[in-house]
Motif scaffolding. Sequence first.
Motif, PDB file in Angstrom:
ATOM      1  N   THR A   2       5.264  -9.854 -10.467  1.00  0.00           N
ATOM      2  CA  THR A   2       5.069  -8.809  -9.466  1.00  0.00           C
ATOM      3  C   THR A   2       4.562  -7.565 -10.187  1.00  0.00           C
ATOM      4  O   THR A   2       5.317  -6.642 -10.447  1.00  0.00           O
ATOM      5  CB  THR A   2       6.381  -8.496  -8.724  1.00  0.00           C
ATOM      6  OG1 THR A   2       6.945  -9.704  -8.272  1.00  0.00           O
ATOM      7  CG2 THR A   2       6.147  -7.595  -7.544  1.00  0.00           C
ATOM      8  N   CYS A   3       3.281  -7.569 -10.515  1.00  0.00           N
ATOM      9  CA  CYS A   3       2.735  -6.504 -11.344  1.00  0.00           C
ATOM     10  C   CYS A   3       1.748  -5.612 -10.601  1.00  0.00           C
ATOM     11  O   CYS A   3       1.160  -4.724 -11.201  1.00  0.00           O
ATOM     12  CB  CYS A   3       2.051  -7.104 -12.566  1.00  0.00           C
ATOM     13  SG  CYS A   3       3.216  -7.947 -13.647  1.00  0.00           S
ATOM     14  N   TRP A   4       1.510  -5.845  -9.308  1.00  0.00           N
ATOM     15  CA  TRP A   4       0.544  -5.033  -8.594  1.00  0.00           C
ATOM     16  C   TRP A   4       1.152  -3.679  -8.296  1.00  0.00           C
ATOM     17  O   TRP A   4       2.304  -3.560  -7.878  1.00  0.00           O
ATOM     18  CB  TRP A   4       0.137  -5.698  -7.290  1.00  0.00           C
ATOM     19  CG  TRP A   4      -0.923  -4.935  -6.583  1.00  0.00           C
ATOM     20  CD1 TRP A   4      -2.265  -5.032  -6.797  1.00  0.00           C
ATOM     21  CD2 TRP A   4      -0.756  -3.947  -5.568  1.00  0.00           C
ATOM     22  NE1 TRP A   4      -2.939  -4.170  -5.987  1.00  0.00           N
ATOM     23  CE2 TRP A   4      -2.040  -3.484  -5.218  1.00  0.00           C
ATOM     24  CE3 TRP A   4       0.338  -3.393  -4.934  1.00  0.00           C
ATOM     25  CZ2 TRP A   4      -2.253  -2.514  -4.257  1.00  0.00           C
ATOM     26  CZ3 TRP A   4       0.125  -2.430  -3.981  1.00  0.00           C
ATOM     27  CH2 TRP A   4      -1.155  -2.002  -3.645  1.00  0.00           C
ATOM     28  N   GLU A   5       0.386  -2.653  -8.526  1.00  0.00           N
ATOM     29  CA  GLU A   5       0.824  -1.311  -8.152  1.00  0.00           C
ATOM     30  C   GLU A   5      -0.381  -0.570  -7.592  1.00  0.00           C
ATOM     31  O   GLU A   5      -1.494  -0.698  -8.092  1.00  0.00           O
ATOM     32  CB  GLU A   5       1.423  -0.568  -9.340  1.00  0.00           C
ATOM     33  CG  GLU A   5       0.489  -0.393 -10.502  1.00  0.00           C
ATOM     34  CD  GLU A   5       1.154   0.292 -11.682  1.00  0.00           C
ATOM     35  OE1 GLU A   5       0.416   0.877 -12.485  1.00  0.00           O
ATOM     36  OE2 GLU A   5       2.378   0.251 -11.788  1.00  0.00           O
ATOM     37  N   PRO A   6      -0.184   0.182  -6.525  1.00  0.00           N
ATOM     38  CA  PRO A   6      -1.312   0.891  -5.928  1.00  0.00           C
ATOM     39  C   PRO A   6      -1.763   2.047  -6.807  1.00  0.00           C
ATOM     40  O   PRO A   6      -0.987   2.604  -7.575  1.00  0.00           O
ATOM     41  CB  PRO A   6      -0.757   1.397  -4.598  1.00  0.00           C
ATOM     42  CG  PRO A   6       0.702   1.522  -4.832  1.00  0.00           C
ATOM     43  CD  PRO A   6       1.057   0.427  -5.798  1.00  0.00           C
ATOM     44  N   LYS A   7      -3.030   2.389  -6.662  1.00  0.00           N
ATOM     45  CA  LYS A   7      -3.536   3.562  -7.362  1.00  0.00           C
ATOM     46  C   LYS A   7      -2.909   4.798  -6.741  1.00  0.00           C
ATOM     47  O   LYS A   7      -2.474   4.767  -5.586  1.00  0.00           O
ATOM     48  CB  LYS A   7      -5.055   3.636  -7.234  1.00  0.00           C
ATOM     49  CG  LYS A   7      -5.775   2.559  -7.998  1.00  0.00           C
ATOM     50  CD  LYS A   7      -7.265   2.741  -7.869  1.00  0.00           C
ATOM     51  CE  LYS A   7      -8.001   1.681  -8.664  1.00  0.00           C
ATOM     52  NZ  LYS A   7      -9.448   1.842  -8.567  1.00  0.00           N
ATOM     53  N   PRO A   8      -2.882   5.914  -7.452  1.00  0.00           N
ATOM     54  CA  PRO A   8      -2.333   7.141  -6.871  1.00  0.00           C
ATOM     55  C   PRO A   8      -3.074   7.528  -5.590  1.00  0.00           C
ATOM     56  O   PRO A   8      -4.294   7.508  -5.540  1.00  0.00           O
ATOM     57  CB  PRO A   8      -2.561   8.188  -7.960  1.00  0.00           C
ATOM     58  CG  PRO A   8      -2.651   7.401  -9.223  1.00  0.00           C
ATOM     59  CD  PRO A   8      -3.257   6.086  -8.854  1.00  0.00           C
ATOM     60  N   GLY A   9      -2.328   7.807  -4.539  1.00  0.00           N
ATOM     61  CA  GLY A   9      -2.913   8.163  -3.249  1.00  0.00           C
ATOM     62  C   GLY A   9      -3.172   6.972  -2.354  1.00  0.00           C
ATOM     63  O   GLY A   9      -3.523   7.125  -1.195  1.00  0.00           O
ATOM     64  N   PHE A  10      -3.002   5.760  -2.862  1.00  0.00           N
ATOM     65  CA  PHE A  10      -3.217   4.545  -2.075  1.00  0.00           C
ATOM     66  C   PHE A  10      -1.882   4.131  -1.479  1.00  0.00           C
ATOM     67  O   PHE A  10      -0.876   4.097  -2.178  1.00  0.00           O
ATOM     68  CB  PHE A  10      -3.758   3.444  -2.986  1.00  0.00           C
ATOM     69  CG  PHE A  10      -4.444   2.334  -2.263  1.00  0.00           C
ATOM     70  CD1 PHE A  10      -5.736   2.476  -1.801  1.00  0.00           C
ATOM     71  CD2 PHE A  10      -3.791   1.137  -2.033  1.00  0.00           C
ATOM     72  CE1 PHE A  10      -6.371   1.445  -1.143  1.00  0.00           C
ATOM     73  CE2 PHE A  10      -4.419   0.100  -1.379  1.00  0.00           C
ATOM     74  CZ  PHE A  10      -5.713   0.256  -0.935  1.00  0.00           C
TER      75      PHE A  10
END
Length: 93
Positions: free
Chosen positions: A31-39
């Motif tokens: 579980t390595c997905w992380e949104p970009k800042p502001g997403f």
Amino acid sequence: MRTLILALGATLALAAPALAYDGTKCKAPGTCWEPKPGFPEKIAGSKYDPKHDPKELNKQAESIKGMEERNKKRIENAKKTGKFEYDVAKIGN
């Protein structure tokens, strides 16, 4: 010997940045997905939601149904006549 040392040095110089940081912060293994800042965390209802038209999404399903019907007619005709006819218009019902 000198070329061997130069080759090893070049290999280490090129490989070092790749080993330094992979850019992920995993919450759990896999579980390595992380949104970009502001997403947003959830896409649905946000300005990033693509809002697909159901008619457009069903086009492929409809074409697959038509393809399966044509293939069924071709196979039935081939079993009856012993010859495979690709053009469904030439197959008599």
